[in-house]
Structure formats: structure tokens, C-alpha cells
Write an enzyme that holds these catalytic residues in place. Structure first.
Site, PDB file in Angstrom:
ATOM      1  N   HIS A  34     -28.631 -13.574  56.738  1.00  0.00           N
ATOM      2  CA  HIS A  34     -27.811 -13.701  55.533  1.00  0.00           C
ATOM      3  C   HIS A  34     -28.568 -14.405  54.418  1.00  0.00           C
ATOM      4  O   HIS A  34     -27.948 -14.932  53.503  1.00  0.00           O
ATOM      5  CB  HIS A  34     -26.535 -14.492  55.866  1.00  0.00           C
ATOM      6  CG  HIS A  34     -25.627 -13.777  56.828  1.00  0.00           C
ATOM      7  ND1 HIS A  34     -25.024 -14.371  57.896  1.00  0.00           N
ATOM      8  CD2 HIS A  34     -25.240 -12.480  56.874  1.00  0.00           C
ATOM      9  CE1 HIS A  34     -24.295 -13.493  58.562  1.00  0.00           C
ATOM     10  NE2 HIS A  34     -24.409 -12.336  57.964  1.00  0.00           N
ATOM     11  N   LYS A  60     -27.429  -3.791  61.277  1.00  0.00           N
ATOM     12  CA  LYS A  60     -27.436  -2.462  61.902  1.00  0.00           C
ATOM     13  C   LYS A  60     -26.123  -2.258  62.641  1.00  0.00           C
ATOM     14  O   LYS A  60     -25.509  -3.227  63.094  1.00  0.00           O
ATOM     15  CB  LYS A  60     -28.602  -2.356  62.908  1.00  0.00           C
ATOM     16  CG  LYS A  60     -29.026  -0.928  63.173  1.00  0.00           C
ATOM     17  CD  LYS A  60     -29.909  -0.399  62.058  1.00  0.00           C
ATOM     18  CE  LYS A  60     -30.327   1.020  62.274  1.00  0.00           C
ATOM     19  NZ  LYS A  60     -31.310   1.440  61.248  1.00  0.00           N
TER      20      LYS A  60
HETATM   21  P1  NAD Z   1     -31.903  12.403  63.310  1.00  0.00           P
HETATM   22  O1  NAD Z   1     -30.795  12.324  64.276  1.00  0.00           O
HETATM   23  O2  NAD Z   1     -31.664  13.098  62.013  1.00  0.00           O
HETATM   24  O3  NAD Z   1     -33.199  13.110  63.965  1.00  0.00           O
HETATM   25  C1  NAD Z   1     -33.843  12.714  65.143  1.00  0.00           C
HETATM   26  C2  NAD Z   1     -34.443  13.959  65.786  1.00  0.00           C
HETATM   27  O4  NAD Z   1     -35.278  13.567  66.871  1.00  0.00           O
HETATM   28  C3  NAD Z   1     -33.395  14.928  66.331  1.00  0.00           C
HETATM   29  O5  NAD Z   1     -33.663  16.224  65.853  1.00  0.00           O
HETATM   30  C4  NAD Z   1     -33.558  14.827  67.854  1.00  0.00           C
HETATM   31  O6  NAD Z   1     -33.251  16.030  68.519  1.00  0.00           O
HETATM   32  C5  NAD Z   1     -35.023  14.461  67.975  1.00  0.00           C
HETATM   33  N1  NAD Z   1     -35.381  13.747  69.212  1.00  0.00           N
HETATM   34  C6  NAD Z   1     -34.710  12.767  69.843  1.00  0.00           C
HETATM   35  N2  NAD Z   1     -35.401  12.332  70.916  1.00  0.00           N
HETATM   36  C7  NAD Z   1     -36.528  13.077  70.974  1.00  0.00           C
HETATM   37  C8  NAD Z   1     -37.650  13.103  71.842  1.00  0.00           C
HETATM   38  N3  NAD Z   1     -37.730  12.268  72.864  1.00  0.00           N
HETATM   39  N4  NAD Z   1     -38.644  13.994  71.587  1.00  0.00           N
HETATM   40  C9  NAD Z   1     -38.591  14.819  70.530  1.00  0.00           C
HETATM   41  N5  NAD Z   1     -37.546  14.835  69.661  1.00  0.00           N
HETATM   42  C10 NAD Z   1     -36.534  13.978  69.877  1.00  0.00           C
HETATM   43  O7  NAD Z   1     -32.386  10.896  63.077  1.00  0.00           O
HETATM   44  P2  NAD Z   1     -33.217  10.316  61.846  1.00  0.00           P
HETATM   45  O8  NAD Z   1     -32.260   9.791  60.843  1.00  0.00           O
HETATM   46  O9  NAD Z   1     -34.253  11.287  61.449  1.00  0.00           O
HETATM   47  O10 NAD Z   1     -33.890   9.027  62.523  1.00  0.00           O
HETATM   48  C11 NAD Z   1     -35.077   9.131  63.310  1.00  0.00           C
HETATM   49  C12 NAD Z   1     -35.706   7.758  63.448  1.00  0.00           C
HETATM   50  O11 NAD Z   1     -35.984   7.238  62.140  1.00  0.00           O
HETATM   51  C13 NAD Z   1     -34.841   6.700  64.126  1.00  0.00           C
HETATM   52  O12 NAD Z   1     -35.689   5.806  64.827  1.00  0.00           O
HETATM   53  C14 NAD Z   1     -34.199   5.964  62.950  1.00  0.00           C
HETATM   54  O13 NAD Z   1     -33.803   4.652  63.293  1.00  0.00           O
HETATM   55  C15 NAD Z   1     -35.375   5.976  61.987  1.00  0.00           C
HETATM   56  N6  NAD Z   1     -34.996   5.773  60.585  1.00  0.00           N
HETATM   57  C16 NAD Z   1     -34.129   6.631  59.969  1.00  0.00           C
HETATM   58  C17 NAD Z   1     -33.827   6.429  58.618  1.00  0.00           C
HETATM   59  C18 NAD Z   1     -32.949   7.383  57.858  1.00  0.00           C
HETATM   60  O14 NAD Z   1     -32.864   7.249  56.620  1.00  0.00           O
HETATM   61  N7  NAD Z   1     -32.318   8.357  58.495  1.00  0.00           N
HETATM   62  C19 NAD Z   1     -34.379   5.345  57.926  1.00  0.00           C
HETATM   63  C20 NAD Z   1     -35.275   4.500  58.591  1.00  0.00           C
HETATM   64  C21 NAD Z   1     -35.573   4.733  59.921  1.00  0.00           C
END
Ligand code: NAD
Length: 477
Positions: free
Chosen positions: A70, A112
């Protein structure tokens, strides 16, 4: 077809990994132990269970919201929907948000959220009920609000869920003018911002591009400068992975392999991410994509020969058992926590350049910050200045034509006279953020000869900024 055993991969304590990173950096800073403890641990952890009626049956849903720090308000962090959500993971992700925001100068504390539900196996109706009830649970505990805690999308959630959350929050706060700023990542027509959907992937692209723009850094990895022609492997073709792949592809890189949950595909001449994404949507997976070869095991893609490996799926993907098989020269952590500390040790010894998650995927929260600013100022970026800027630029082109006695082409005129759209300003702000943060991290790494790697350096920069905030608040004289 290989189905990934996610459960097996989660047996590592992710929060413990983040604490280790913190401790590794803290030894390079001279702050009292009390200050370091205050920065390190989670301020509030809320675990909830609530009932949801689905098809005449009551289901009890487990969910979390963690506010890690915070020192600045509001706190900020995505909401994850996955059947593997657990407290350890949400705490780790909340902590990473604190250090990420500090590193890229986004004035928020870290938070989160997580809901234990599989979005792929649940109906839209069920997901809407859960999202709205989760929002009410947060309202009851004062853990959501434009000045309190502002969620965003993460793994398994997107603009649709954010619209449901914002609508629920607004219903409980009908007179709050800023209610729409209670979440970011909203649809464009409902308070969202141009560029938010692609922001994290674009930030990944800007970050890697900046590394390769520094001749000294590119040379250290045995690479030429620039993105063009570099071979790239992407794990996870979701929001982050798809956009990162698209920006790399558009800049002339070769996406040689893409790994998804159902398997991986390979083409040494390069894949078109948009075409693969279309195929994935139509076929519920990427296997048997006609312009590529299937790989027997999806995790094999991580071990392919390539210049840059982008894990963009989930945490703990590169661990002590596969790290020694990785051949990439750069690992860009697009996902949160894809490389375990044990794997990192092996990779650093091999000379792999790891761009840490708290830097590389900060694009999402950066553009979320822009969206929040837009919401609380109630005006679209560029609305006031665009026409004025265009007129000024027109005066310049006219002066050039008069002074030179020759006419500019239509292309030259359009290039100079165009005023900035909201998307131009968002992209510009994001690129500036990624470049500045890279150089802060890089300078600290170069100046302190004992700092062993870029991640430790990123944590040193972040912890230092948070400590200064606490000192400014007068909490630690
Ligand atoms: P998402 O759900 O849109 O996509 C994730 C993809 O990864 C899916 O298509 C899923 O099928 C695939 N997947 C899952 N496990 C897998 C594996 N073992 N091998 C291959 N593919 C696999 O999620 P996202 O929003 O793209 O987030 C992905 C990562 O990025 C997470 O760690 C999230 O915390 C991080 N992140 C996301 C954002 C955001 O703006 N969305 C921001 C910062 C960090």
C-alpha cells in the site's frame, strides 16, 4: 498429442521464488531490516468462498484478492481465472506487481486476484455470475475502487470480465463519477483505451527490441543488432503471446515455433501468427496446422534452436529438468515467473540473457495506468490537442514549400501534418516506458559489479524506489 500436466508444474512455491529474488537484491541495499520486511511481505490476503447457482445446483467457488503493498494507492493487478489458482500463486503475482509498477514508474501498489474456475469449461452465464459475485465480495471488504484497488485482466480473463466487474461496481456506487475507473482492460466502448489489448505483447516487443538496439548487448549474445531476421519461439498463443508474436513477425523476425496446450508446431521459415491464431480458434488447438510440422511434445518447443525464446503461458515452465536443454540466446519472460530460480542459475551459467518478467511484461499495467488516467480525467487522450497540432503542422509544411519553392508530395505532407490519435500516444508512452526502464535496470547492473544478473538489478531498482516512497511518507525516518 501431449496434454500438459499443469498440476505437476505447480508443485514449486512461486511466492518463495519471489522472496528469494527479493533477498538476493536486498543485500545490495542499505535499508533497515524493518523497512525491507515491510516491502517484502503481502499487506493483505483475502481468501473467500461464495455460492453460485448453476443449472439449479449450488457450486461453492474459492477465490482470492491479495494486496501486496500500500505504499502507493490504488493497488493494481489482474484477475486470473484458472482451476489451479491457489493462495501461494496469487501472493507471488501480487508481489511481482508491486516491483513491476515501481520499476516502470507506474504509481500503484501491487495486487492480484484469482478465482478457482476453468474458463474453458464453464458457460458464459456461469462465468458472468461468478465474476459479478466476486466483485460484490470485494466491494463488501472495500477491496475494489478507483482509489483503492483496481483489477485488470490476466490469464483466463479479458475485456468481457472487466465490463461485468465495472457494471457491478457502478450499480453499488451510482453517484461515484469515477466508478468506471474501478477496473482497467475494459472494452473500448465502455471506458477502455486504444492499445490496451495488445499492450503486454507490445511491451514485450519494445523490451526485446531495445536490448537488440544496444550494439554492446547484442554483441555479448553473439547476435547482430535489430529484430529483423531473428528466430523466435513462442510458448502460449493467448493474449500476450499472440500480440508479441505479431509485433515480432511484423518487424521481420521469424516465428519458427509456437507451443500451445494441445501441442507445438514448427516451421524453420517462419509462421504467420495471425493465420495460426485463426486456425487455433477454428480448430480448438494448433496441432495439424497445414503450414508447419507437429512436435511430438509441446514442451520440446522450448528446447529448439532459436535466438529468442518467449514463454508467454504460465509460471514454472523452465525448471531444473529442462534448463540445460534450452538453446535460446535470449529468454524474454512474457509470462509471470516462467523460469524457476534453479533454472535461472543454469541458464546464466550458459550465458543466456534473461529479461525478467517484472520488466518485460510491464506493458499491460503501464497502459492500464493510462486507461485509469483517462477514466478519472473523463477525456480521451488527444481530443483537445489533435486539430491544433494538425494546424500547426500544416503551417510548417506551407512554410517549407514557400521557403524551398517546391511542393511536398501528398505522402510527405500526410506524414508531417497528421495529429496524434489516442493509440499513437499510448504506443509512444509505452515505448518510452520500456526503453527508460531497460536502461535503469541495465545501468544498475553495469555500475554494481557484484549484482549477478538483470533480475536482481531490476529488484534493486524497484526496492529502492519503494523505500524512497516510504521515507517520503515519513514512516521510516
Ligand atoms: P491467456 O489465457 O490469454 O493465454 C495463455 C495461453 O497459454 C493460452 O492460449 C493457453 O492455452 C496457453 N498455455 C497454457 N499453458 C500452456 C503450456 N504449458 N504450454 C503451452 N501453452 C500453454 O493469458 P495471458 O493474458 O496471455 O497471460 C499469459 C501470461 O502473461 C500469464 O503468466 C500472465 O500472468 C502474464 N501476464 C498477462 C498480462 C495481460 O495483460 N494479459 C499482463 C502481464 C502478465
Amino acid at each position: 498429442m501431449t496434454v500438459v500436466n499443469l498440476k505437476e508444474q505447480r508443485e514449486h512455491s512461486f511466492f518463495n521464488d519471489v522472496l528469494q529474488y527479493f533477498d538476493r537484491a536486498a543485500v545490495f541495499l542499505e535499508y533497515p531490516q524493518g523497512m525491507l520486511d515491510q516491502i517484502k511481505y503481502c499487506n493483505s490476503v483475502y481468501r473467500m468462498r461464495f455460492p453460485v447457482k448453476v443449472k439449479d445446483k449450488i457450486e461453492v467457488i474459492e477465490a482470492y484478492r491479495v494486496e501486496h503493498s500500500h505504499h502507493k494507492l490504488p493497488t493494481k493487478g489482474g484477475i486470473r481465472f484458472s482451476k489451479f489458482v491457489n493462495q501461494d500463486e496469487v501472493m507471488a503475482l501480487a508481489a511481482l506487481m508491486t516491483f513491476k509498477c515501481a520499476l516502470v514508474d507506474v504509481p500503484f501498489g501491487g495486487a492480484k486476484g484469482g478465482v478457482k474456475v476453468s474458463p474453458r469449461r464453464s458457460s458464459k452465464e456461469k462465468l458472468e455470475k461468478i465474476t459479478r459475485r466476486y466483485t460484490v465480495e470485494l466491494i463488501k471488504k472495500n477491496m475494489i475502487g478507483p482509489g483503492i484497488d483496481v483489477p485488470a485482466p490476466d490469464y483466463g480473463t479479458g475485456a468481457r470480465e472487466m465490463a461485468w466487474m465495472s457494471d457491478t461496481y457502478s450499480a453499488f456506487h451510482p453517484t461515484d463519477l469515477d466508478a468506471i475507473a474501478c477496473v482497467t482492460g475494459k472494452p473500448l466502448g465502455h471506458g477502455g483505451i486504444q492499445g490496451r489489448t495488445e499492450a503486454t505483447g507490445l511491451g514485450v516487443f519494445y523490451g526485446v527490441k531495445e536490448v537488440l538496439n544496444v550494439p554492446e548487448d547484442a554483441k555479448k549474445m553473439g547476435l547482430t543488432t535489430g529484430i529483423e531476421g531473428k528466430s523466435i519461439v513462442i510458448q502460449g498463443l493467448g493474449n500476450v503471446g499472440f500480440w508479441a508474436a505479431k509485433f515480432f513477425h511484423d518487424a521481420g523476425a521469424r516465428i519458427v515455433a509456437i507451443a500451445e496446450l494441445d501441442g507445438a508446431i514448427y516451421n524453420k521459415d517462419g509462421l504467420d501468427p495471425e493465420d495460426v491464431f485463426r486456425y487455433k480458434r477454428e480448430n480448438n488447438g494448433i496441432l495439424d496446422y497445414p503450414k508447419a510440422k507437429n512436435l511430438a511434445n509441446t514442451n520440446e518447443a522450448l528446447e529448439l534452436e532459436c535466438d529468442i525464446l518467449i514463454p508467454a503461458a504460465l509460471e514454472n515452465q523452465i525448471h531444473s529438468k529442462n534448463a540445460h536443454k534450452i538453446k535460446a540466446k535470449i529468454i524474454g519472460e512474457a509470462a509471470n515467473g516462467p523460469v524457476t530460480p534453479e533454472a535461472e542459475k543454469i541458464l546464466l551459467e550458459k550465458g543466456v540473457y534473461i529479461l525478467p518478467d517484472i520488466y518485460l511484461n510491464a506493458g499491460g499495467v503501464t497502459v492500464s495506468y493510462f486507461e485509469w488516467l483517462k477514466n478519472i480525467s473523463h477525456v480521451r487522450f488527444g481530443r483537445l490537442g489533435k486539430r491544433y497540432e494538425m494546424q500547426m503542422n500544416r503551417n510548417i509544411t506551407q512554410t517549407i514549400e514557400q521557403a524551398s519553392g517546391s511542393k511536398l508530395t501528398k505522402f510527405q505532407k500526410d506524414l508531417i501534418e497528421r495529429g496524434a490519435e489516442e493509440k499513437d500516444l499510448v504506443y509512444s508512452g509505452l515505448e518510452e516506458t520500456m526503453i527508460t526502464a531497460y536502461h535503469q535496470m541495465r545501468e544498475t547492473f553495469k555500475e554494481h559489479k557484484k549484482i549477478p544478473d538483470l533480475r536482481t538489478s531490476a529488484f534493486v531498482v524497484s526496492i529502492n524506489k519503494i523505500a524512497v516512497s516510504y521515507e517520503n511518507l515519513g514512516i521510516f525516518p
